[in-house]
Design a protein around this motif. Structure first.
Motif, PDB file in Angstrom:
ATOM      1  N   VAL A 142      24.335 -14.118 -49.866  1.00  0.00           N
ATOM      2  CA  VAL A 142      22.502 -13.410 -49.052  1.00  0.00           C
ATOM      3  C   VAL A 142      22.643 -12.203 -48.845  1.00  0.00           C
ATOM      4  O   VAL A 142      23.439 -11.179 -48.324  1.00  0.00           O
ATOM      5  N   PRO A 143      21.810 -11.593 -48.966  1.00  0.00           N
ATOM      6  CA  PRO A 143      21.247 -10.134 -49.622  1.00  0.00           C
ATOM      7  C   PRO A 143      21.101  -9.332 -47.703  1.00  0.00           C
ATOM      8  O   PRO A 143      20.884 -10.465 -47.053  1.00  0.00           O
ATOM      9  N   LYS A 144      21.992  -8.412 -47.934  1.00  0.00           N
ATOM     10  CA  LYS A 144      22.614  -8.368 -45.977  1.00  0.00           C
ATOM     11  C   LYS A 144      21.520  -8.328 -45.417  1.00  0.00           C
ATOM     12  O   LYS A 144      21.644  -8.530 -44.223  1.00  0.00           O
ATOM     13  N   HIS A 145      19.961  -7.430 -45.632  1.00  0.00           N
ATOM     14  CA  HIS A 145      19.536  -7.601 -44.666  1.00  0.00           C
ATOM     15  C   HIS A 145      17.997  -8.604 -44.390  1.00  0.00           C
ATOM     16  O   HIS A 145      17.083  -8.404 -43.868  1.00  0.00           O
ATOM     17  N   TYR A 146      18.866  -9.771 -45.181  1.00  0.00           N
ATOM     18  CA  TYR A 146      18.290 -10.710 -45.077  1.00  0.00           C
ATOM     19  C   TYR A 146      19.353 -12.256 -44.492  1.00  0.00           C
ATOM     20  O   TYR A 146      18.797 -12.939 -44.186  1.00  0.00           O
ATOM     21  N   LEU A 147      19.866 -11.578 -43.736  1.00  0.00           N
ATOM     22  CA  LEU A 147      21.622 -12.327 -43.314  1.00  0.00           C
ATOM     23  C   LEU A 147      20.911 -13.330 -42.348  1.00  0.00           C
ATOM     24  O   LEU A 147      21.200 -14.235 -41.970  1.00  0.00           O
ATOM     25  N   TYR A 148      20.356 -11.842 -40.856  1.00  0.00           N
ATOM     26  CA  TYR A 148      20.161 -13.336 -39.733  1.00  0.00           C
ATOM     27  C   TYR A 148      18.876 -14.134 -40.150  1.00  0.00           C
ATOM     28  O   TYR A 148      19.342 -14.919 -39.528  1.00  0.00           O
ATOM     29  N   HIS A 149      18.233 -13.434 -40.625  1.00  0.00           N
ATOM     30  CA  HIS A 149      17.050 -15.335 -40.473  1.00  0.00           C
ATOM     31  C   HIS A 149      17.231 -16.387 -41.360  1.00  0.00           C
ATOM     32  O   HIS A 149      17.473 -17.063 -41.725  1.00  0.00           O
ATOM     33  N   ALA A 150      19.128 -15.441 -42.398  1.00  0.00           N
ATOM     34  CA  ALA A 150      19.033 -16.687 -43.524  1.00  0.00           C
ATOM     35  C   ALA A 150      18.969 -17.980 -43.812  1.00  0.00           C
ATOM     36  O   ALA A 150      18.930 -18.934 -44.700  1.00  0.00           O
ATOM     37  N   HIS A 151      19.925 -18.379 -42.583  1.00  0.00           N
ATOM     38  CA  HIS A 151      20.217 -19.477 -41.728  1.00  0.00           C
ATOM     39  C   HIS A 151      19.464 -20.380 -41.416  1.00  0.00           C
ATOM     40  O   HIS A 151      18.883 -21.546 -42.164  1.00  0.00           O
ATOM     41  N   HIS A 152      18.246 -19.763 -41.157  1.00  0.00           N
ATOM     42  CA  HIS A 152      16.649 -20.608 -40.896  1.00  0.00           C
ATOM     43  C   HIS A 152      15.818 -20.791 -41.425  1.00  0.00           C
ATOM     44  O   HIS A 152      15.824 -22.169 -41.578  1.00  0.00           O
ATOM     45  N   TRP A 153      16.285 -19.990 -42.698  1.00  0.00           N
ATOM     46  CA  TRP A 153      14.979 -20.475 -43.628  1.00  0.00           C
ATOM     47  C   TRP A 153      15.736 -21.186 -44.724  1.00  0.00           C
ATOM     48  O   TRP A 153      15.174 -21.979 -44.819  1.00  0.00           O
ATOM     49  N   LEU A 154      17.038 -21.149 -44.483  1.00  0.00           N
ATOM     50  CA  LEU A 154      18.066 -22.196 -45.836  1.00  0.00           C
ATOM     51  C   LEU A 154      17.518 -23.652 -45.141  1.00  0.00           C
ATOM     52  O   LEU A 154      16.987 -24.901 -45.957  1.00  0.00           O
ATOM     53  N   ILE A 155      17.560 -23.820 -43.255  1.00  0.00           N
ATOM     54  CA  ILE A 155      17.383 -25.063 -42.964  1.00  0.00           C
ATOM     55  C   ILE A 155      16.656 -25.687 -42.867  1.00  0.00           C
ATOM     56  O   ILE A 155      15.485 -27.200 -43.216  1.00  0.00           O
ATOM     57  N   LEU A 156      14.906 -24.873 -42.867  1.00  0.00           N
ATOM     58  CA  LEU A 156      14.078 -25.516 -42.207  1.00  0.00           C
ATOM     59  C   LEU A 156      13.396 -25.742 -44.137  1.00  0.00           C
ATOM     60  O   LEU A 156      12.313 -26.162 -44.223  1.00  0.00           O
TER      61      LEU A 156
END
Length: 260
Positions: free
Chosen positions: A198-212
């Motif tokens: 996952v691109p570092k600058h997107y990592l903070y929200h990435a798990h929520h994006w993938l869950i949703l």
């Protein structure tokens, strides 16, 4: 005049050079190029600029309890049970004062509620006795709490303390393997690979994006590819559509009323 004698290598006083070959760090290969991964998460960021977890909570303690209760249960089901519970017990000490039997009564609509009630009381006891009633901010300390595993710890670190983590639940595990973003045999393996791809600058929200994305689009029974904003990028052999859905921002999430 005789020419000088050459010293043999065996009698040379020069130290022998030792060549040390450093092992290359293992890299995680992805079927997606760096540019494709960047575009994938860019689209998720446009679709949901500020994704949120869907468990209701008011502080780090109620978040720990809610996530621990959500194992093998839906967020909507947990929210129904915890609304009344958290009104009377939103701190570890209040939860202890309530007692296991009453906690059980509040959460009896949730699967495995008897064992979960024991864990809620036990983790509350540890928070009071070991951590002074304060939820710790490290993974190693969080997983010491009864009923708290790595996934729960990662959710708490992210949602309560703003740390970039990857909490691999059933949705993320399914998607990481289905679309071949970060395939792995275990949640820990998937977590490790996602943290790298996952691109570092997107990592903070990435798990929520993938869950949703997994909860509402790339569903377990049937992926709704016609509603997918990354349909053209997706490498899943199961996909039924190559045309991405219109990239528009979705309405704000309404926490507590989500349909599982």
């Amino acid at each position: 005049m005789s020419s000088p004698k050459l010293k043999s290598s065996a009698t040379s006083s020069q130290p022998e050079k030792i060549i040390v070959r450093r092992k290359k760090k293992a890299t995680v290969r992805s079927v997606y190029s760096e540019a494709e991964r960047e575009e994938m998460f860019r689209r998720f960021s446009v679709q949901r600029p500020e994704p949120k977890g869907e468990l209701e909570h008011s502080n780090p303690f109620t978040l720990v309890v809610a996530v621990a209760l959500s194992a093998q249960a839906t967020d909507a089901g947990v929210n129904k049970a915890t609304r009344a519970l958290f009104k009377v017990a939103d701190t570890p000490q209040k939860m202890l004062d309530l007692g296991e039997e009453k906690v059980r009564d509040y959460i009896k609509t949730i699967g495995l509620y008897r064992n979960k009630a024991k864990n809620v009381i036990a983790l509350s006891r540890m928070l009071v006795d070991v951590f002074g009633g304060v939820v710790p901010q490290t993974r190693d300390e969080l997983v010491m709490l009864p009923g708290v595993g790595r996934k729960t710890a990662n959710v708490v670190l992210s949602m309560a303390f703003g740390q970039a983590t990857m909490a691999v639940d059933t949705h993320i595990f399914r998607i990481a393997n289905r679309i071949k973003l970060a395939p792995g045999k275990t949640p820990d393996e998937v977590e490790e690979r996602l943290m790298k791809v996952v691109p570092k600058h997107y990592l903070y929200h990435a798990h929520h994006w993938l869950i949703l994305h997994g909860r509402y689009t790339c569903k377990a029974r049937r992926a709704e590819c016609e509603h997918c904003v990354i349909a053209d990028l997706c490498r899943s052999p199961e996909k039924s559509c190559d045309i991405p859905a219109p990239l528009v921002e979705l309405p704000p999430q309404v926490i507590g009323e989500a349909v599982e």
